[in-house]
Scaffold this motif. Structure first.
Motif, PDB file in Angstrom:
ATOM      1  N   LYS A   1      39.373  14.258   8.034  1.00  0.00           N
ATOM      2  CA  LYS A   1      38.415  13.780   9.037  1.00  0.00           C
ATOM      3  C   LYS A   1      38.421  12.256   9.132  1.00  0.00           C
ATOM      4  O   LYS A   1      37.400  11.622   9.354  1.00  0.00           O
ATOM      5  CB  LYS A   1      37.001  14.263   8.696  1.00  0.00           C
ATOM      6  CG  LYS A   1      36.862  15.783   8.689  1.00  0.00           C
ATOM      7  CD  LYS A   1      35.437  16.208   8.367  1.00  0.00           C
ATOM      8  CE  LYS A   1      35.292  17.712   8.374  1.00  0.00           C
ATOM      9  NZ  LYS A   1      33.908  18.146   8.055  1.00  0.00           N
ATOM     10  N   GLY A   2      39.582  11.684   8.975  1.00  0.00           N
ATOM     11  CA  GLY A   2      39.686  10.234   8.984  1.00  0.00           C
ATOM     12  C   GLY A   2      39.307   9.588  10.294  1.00  0.00           C
ATOM     13  O   GLY A   2      39.037   8.378  10.340  1.00  0.00           O
TER      14      GLY A   2
ATOM     15  N   MET B   1      21.562   7.379  -1.746  1.00  0.00           N
ATOM     16  CA  MET B   1      22.766   7.616  -0.959  1.00  0.00           C
ATOM     17  C   MET B   1      22.589   7.204   0.494  1.00  0.00           C
ATOM     18  O   MET B   1      23.500   6.643   1.110  1.00  0.00           O
ATOM     19  CB  MET B   1      23.152   9.094  -1.045  1.00  0.00           C
ATOM     20  CG  MET B   1      24.507   9.414  -0.420  1.00  0.00           C
ATOM     21  SD  MET B   1      25.077  11.035  -0.959  1.00  0.00           S
ATOM     22  CE  MET B   1      26.611  11.177  -0.032  1.00  0.00           C
ATOM     23  N   TRP B   2      21.392   7.438   1.043  1.00  0.00           N
ATOM     24  CA  TRP B   2      21.173   7.178   2.460  1.00  0.00           C
ATOM     25  C   TRP B   2      20.253   5.994   2.703  1.00  0.00           C
ATOM     26  O   TRP B   2      19.696   5.831   3.787  1.00  0.00           O
ATOM     27  CB  TRP B   2      20.617   8.438   3.124  1.00  0.00           C
ATOM     28  CG  TRP B   2      21.567   9.583   3.006  1.00  0.00           C
ATOM     29  CD1 TRP B   2      21.501  10.615   2.119  1.00  0.00           C
ATOM     30  CD2 TRP B   2      22.767   9.785   3.760  1.00  0.00           C
ATOM     31  NE1 TRP B   2      22.573  11.460   2.269  1.00  0.00           N
ATOM     32  CE2 TRP B   2      23.369  10.967   3.277  1.00  0.00           C
ATOM     33  CE3 TRP B   2      23.389   9.087   4.793  1.00  0.00           C
ATOM     34  CZ2 TRP B   2      24.567  11.454   3.791  1.00  0.00           C
ATOM     35  CZ3 TRP B   2      24.581   9.584   5.308  1.00  0.00           C
ATOM     36  CH2 TRP B   2      25.159  10.752   4.815  1.00  0.00           C
TER      37      TRP B   2
ATOM     38  N   VAL C   1      33.657   9.601   7.497  1.00  0.00           N
ATOM     39  CA  VAL C   1      34.159   8.458   6.722  1.00  0.00           C
ATOM     40  C   VAL C   1      33.003   7.742   6.038  1.00  0.00           C
ATOM     41  O   VAL C   1      33.090   7.350   4.865  1.00  0.00           O
ATOM     42  CB  VAL C   1      34.938   7.498   7.637  1.00  0.00           C
ATOM     43  CG1 VAL C   1      35.294   6.211   6.893  1.00  0.00           C
ATOM     44  CG2 VAL C   1      36.203   8.174   8.155  1.00  0.00           C
ATOM     45  N   GLY C   2      31.889   7.575   6.763  1.00  0.00           N
ATOM     46  CA  GLY C   2      30.722   6.925   6.172  1.00  0.00           C
ATOM     47  C   GLY C   2      30.145   7.725   5.026  1.00  0.00           C
ATOM     48  O   GLY C   2      29.777   7.169   3.985  1.00  0.00           O
ATOM     49  N   GLU C   3      30.086   9.054   5.179  1.00  0.00           N
ATOM     50  CA  GLU C   3      29.563   9.906   4.112  1.00  0.00           C
ATOM     51  C   GLU C   3      30.445   9.838   2.879  1.00  0.00           C
ATOM     52  O   GLU C   3      29.967   9.822   1.742  1.00  0.00           O
ATOM     53  CB  GLU C   3      29.449  11.341   4.629  1.00  0.00           C
ATOM     54  CG  GLU C   3      28.711  12.289   3.684  1.00  0.00           C
ATOM     55  CD  GLU C   3      29.626  12.969   2.699  1.00  0.00           C
ATOM     56  OE1 GLU C   3      29.115  13.453   1.668  1.00  0.00           O
ATOM     57  OE2 GLU C   3      30.852  13.003   2.931  1.00  0.00           O
ATOM     58  N   LEU C   4      31.752   9.781   3.084  1.00  0.00           N
ATOM     59  CA  LEU C   4      32.680   9.689   1.960  1.00  0.00           C
ATOM     60  C   LEU C   4      32.483   8.386   1.200  1.00  0.00           C
ATOM     61  O   LEU C   4      32.498   8.357  -0.044  1.00  0.00           O
ATOM     62  CB  LEU C   4      34.116   9.803   2.470  1.00  0.00           C
ATOM     63  CG  LEU C   4      35.220   9.716   1.411  1.00  0.00           C
ATOM     64  CD1 LEU C   4      35.052  10.816   0.373  1.00  0.00           C
ATOM     65  CD2 LEU C   4      36.592   9.801   2.075  1.00  0.00           C
ATOM     66  N   LYS C   5      32.270   7.310   1.922  1.00  0.00           N
ATOM     67  CA  LYS C   5      32.037   6.017   1.281  1.00  0.00           C
ATOM     68  C   LYS C   5      30.775   6.060   0.423  1.00  0.00           C
ATOM     69  O   LYS C   5      30.744   5.541  -0.702  1.00  0.00           O
ATOM     70  CB  LYS C   5      31.911   4.934   2.356  1.00  0.00           C
ATOM     71  CG  LYS C   5      31.695   3.539   1.805  1.00  0.00           C
ATOM     72  CD  LYS C   5      31.606   2.516   2.945  1.00  0.00           C
ATOM     73  CE  LYS C   5      31.368   1.116   2.402  1.00  0.00           C
ATOM     74  NZ  LYS C   5      31.263   0.119   3.509  1.00  0.00           N
TER      75      LYS C   5
END
Length: 467
Positions: free
Chosen positions: A182-183, A36-37, A189-193
């Motif tokens: 949290k747009g 993930m990271w 946003v990066g974590e959601l992606k």
């Protein structure tokens, strides 16, 4: 020497050989976190002594996970492999995200070390049965939310998710996007992606996916991985419009996938106030520390300037520009330096000029990599003694070479003894080591006169001197 390979999505089966039974309990010791990271920390792996060694990049610096042993793994040998690699590459062996059960080992290992345990990094660990039952007064809020959810959505059910459910997952992300609050937060946003990308891996046998269904609509989902006695929850997402769905999902997931694990790890909070509040409301048993060990060598702590050492006949001191001609002659005596074990010319990072070797010696001390003593007889440079390869564990290696026209008078032994004593009692080392080629009988005799034997291999005899 360790050879590192960047971790890719194809390495999951290999990594699981180590992480499956890893008892560290931290999210970093899992396939999911590495995947993930990966774009942030650029993890790469190597194997040594039956252990998995992972190297990461954090804020432009290389750091290492604590070695994960396999069934026959030797953690001590793996740590030495990390240290040797770092010495060869001119950097300290920084060991990060160290679990509490290994912290005391490193405290004993490194005499000079900066240790951090940042609150933001710490993982939230819950007893498995607490999340399965939400029993007791402290969980009355969760029980009330679940009751309201069940009343409002009596037909909602939890079920595992598989690769066949990817269309449902894709629709969930579309629904989630419309409610995402949290747009304007790039980190969120990066974590959601990343979460979306991870859910595409439901086909992997080591990931457990589950979701809450309301009719044919997926309204919450989670992805987890078991490592040792800990179930690590990598992703938890739900549609905010379904009040009470989060605690309902947490409980149902724990009941279905908890099995006989002891702990459920819901990972860190990344300093997000909302996440921290939520994770604390679920009553963690404890926050699991992640220690960051940054060892220092003794030069950094004790030696601000190269001192002057005196023996019966010699003076050892810092090299000066006036020594450059004599030092160049010493360094470029290829016939004599075949026993030195290091090619000074090849070690230069650029073209050779009159000041090259002097500048290397000067820079090595400034970088806390080595101390080069000029060995002087009546003020004239006749050789050098170098204390180098500081191992961050209280040890360093010592080498000495004397110009050919001054050999046979015991000057090398005299200089060697002086620097070894200074290393042990001036720099506060616990061990000074040296080696010589097996063909070099004179060097072996000299080392044996002031140090004790410490083994041999096909090429060298090894010696050591202890406090």
């Amino acid at each position: 020497m360790l050879n590192f390979t960047p971790i890719t999505d194809e390495d999951g089966d290999f990594l699981r050989r180590y992480y499956e039974n890893c008892d560290f309990g931290l999210c970093e010791y899992s396939v999911g976190t590495k995947f993930m990271w990966g774009d942030y920390f650029h993890p790469a792996y190597a194997e040594a002594a039956g252990c998995l060694i992972v190297r990461n990049e954090v804020d432009g610096r290389l750091v290492f996970d604590y070695p994960v042993p396999g069934p026959e793994g030797d953690e001590e040998a793996a740590l030495r492999a990390i240290e040797d690699w770092c010495m060869e590459n001119g950097m300290p062996p920084v060991i990060s995200v160290v679990p509490e059960k290994r912290a005391s080992k490193l405290l004993q290992r490194y005499p000079y070390v900066a240790v951090r345990n940042v609150r933001t990094w710490q993982d939230y660990l819950y007893k498995r049965e607490d999340l399965q039952t939400f029993a007791g007064r402290r969980y009355s809020g969760q029980r009330n939310h679940i009751k309201k959810f069940r009343t409002a959505y009596p037909d909602a059910v939890f079920r595992p998710l598989t690769e066949a459910d990817l269309p449902l997952v894709e629709q969930f992300w579309e629904d989630y996007r419309t409610e995402f609050s949290k747009g304007d937060d790039p980190r969120a946003v990066g974590e959601l992606k990343l979460a979306k990308r991870m859910l595409e891996k439901l086909d992997k046998p080591w990931f457990f996916g589950g979701g809450m269904m309301n009719g044919d609509r997926l309204i919450a989902l989670a992805l987890a991985e078991r490592c040792g006695d800990t179930l690590i929850i990598h992703i938890e997402k739900a549609l905010y419009s379904y009040a009470g769905v989060y605690p309902t999902m947490v409980q149902a997931f724990a009941q279905h996938f908890g099995g006989d694990v002891v702990w459920i790890n819901r990972e860190d909070d990344a300093a997000d106030r909302g996440l921290r509040t939520s994770k604390l409301q679920y009553g963690p048993d404890h926050l699991a520390p992640k220690y960051h060990f940054a060892p220092h060598n003794e030069l950094l702590c004790h030696v601000k300037a190269i001192p002057e050492l005196k023996t019966e006949r010699l003076t050892l001191s810092q090299m000066t520009e006036a020594d450059i001609p004599a030092y160049n002659a010493l360094v470029l005596d290829q016939d004599r330096n075949r026993w030195w074990g290091y090619d000074d010319v090849a070690g230069l990072k650029g073209p050779m000029d009159e000041r090259s070797f002097y500048e290397v010696a000067k820079r090595d001390f400034e970088n806390c990599a080595a101390v080069n003593f000029a060995v002087r007889l009546d003020g004239m440079l006749i050789g050098e003694a170098v204390l180098y390869r500081f191992d961050y564990r209280g040890g360093a290696e010592l080498g000495c070479r004397i110009a050919k026209e001054y050999e046979g008078w015991g000057y090398g032994t005299e200089a060697f003894k002086a620097v070894a004593e200074w290393g042990l009692y001036g720099v506060h080392l616990t061990r000074v080591v040296a080696k010589c080629f097996k063909e070099n009988a004179a060097s072996r005799k000299m080392l044996a006169s002031c140090m004790r034997p410490a083994g041999e291999d096909e090429t060298f005899y090894y010696f050591e001197k202890l406090v």
